[in-house]
Write an enzyme that holds these catalytic residues in place. Sequence first.
Site, PDB file in Angstrom:
ATOM      1  N   ASP A 168       5.355 -11.664  36.043  1.00 22.44           N
ATOM      2  CA  ASP A 168       4.319 -11.241  35.087  1.00 22.44           C
ATOM      3  C   ASP A 168       3.285 -12.358  34.914  1.00 22.44           C
ATOM      4  O   ASP A 168       2.842 -12.630  33.799  1.00 22.44           O
ATOM      5  CB  ASP A 168       4.969 -10.885  33.748  1.00 22.44           C
ATOM      6  CG  ASP A 168       4.007 -10.166  32.794  1.00 22.44           C
ATOM      7  OD1 ASP A 168       3.008  -9.586  33.273  1.00 22.44           O
ATOM      8  OD2 ASP A 168       4.252 -10.196  31.578  1.00 22.44           O
ATOM      9  N   ASP A 185       6.617 -17.831  29.723  1.00 20.58           N
ATOM     10  CA  ASP A 185       7.026 -16.432  29.634  1.00 20.58           C
ATOM     11  C   ASP A 185       7.665 -15.938  30.934  1.00 20.58           C
ATOM     12  O   ASP A 185       7.074 -15.189  31.692  1.00 20.58           O
ATOM     13  CB  ASP A 185       5.820 -15.571  29.255  1.00 20.58           C
ATOM     14  CG  ASP A 185       6.223 -14.292  28.556  1.00 20.58           C
ATOM     15  OD1 ASP A 185       7.368 -14.222  28.068  1.00 20.58           O
ATOM     16  OD2 ASP A 185       5.403 -13.363  28.503  1.00 20.58           O
TER      17      ASP A 185
END
Length: 194
Positions: A168, A185
């Site tokens: 991502d 993340d």
Amino acid sequence: MKTPKRIEPLVEAGLVDEVIRPLMSGKEAAVYVVRCGEELRVAKVYKEANKRSFRQAADYQEGRKVRNSRDARAMAKGSKYGRKGQEDAWQNAEVAALFRLASAGVRVPKPYDFLEGVLLMELVDDGEGDAAPRLNDVDLHPDDAREFHAFMIHEVVKMLCAGLVHGDLSEFNVLLDPGGPVIIDLPQAVDAAG
């Protein structure tokens, strides 16, 4: 600030002295600035499966393997045991990826500990003690943008050499500290060969 219930075990274990403030909350976790001794760090509190909002959760886990065949069968069936195993695997994925990438020299926040669904890691700051901005929130001079792009390509290569794909990676998952971009993340990180 009152200590969130999920961070209490870290306080009891002596890993966190004080919760300073919430930093941000996203689709998969809430992040708090905490004090650990003299240092400021972040505590990333993962949301439980029924409180997360992933439209493509299966895509994020495609390259992951489960070593235990009993666990794999339980996860495939969706039993209570399997759902717990899936949850544990999902939460542990970011922790494992952070340790793996940090040791490979990739610019990621330094992980310190993981306890009961809370990841304790380095606070990436702006050099003045505040949280570093996301790359998306910074207006860059074209020369800086080209420099950061080249840097990020090198980081992606290092990630691939460590056997991982972010899953991502975007301008929303890169912080900008005084030393340049820092990749954050990673719960969607998957095995590159997968």
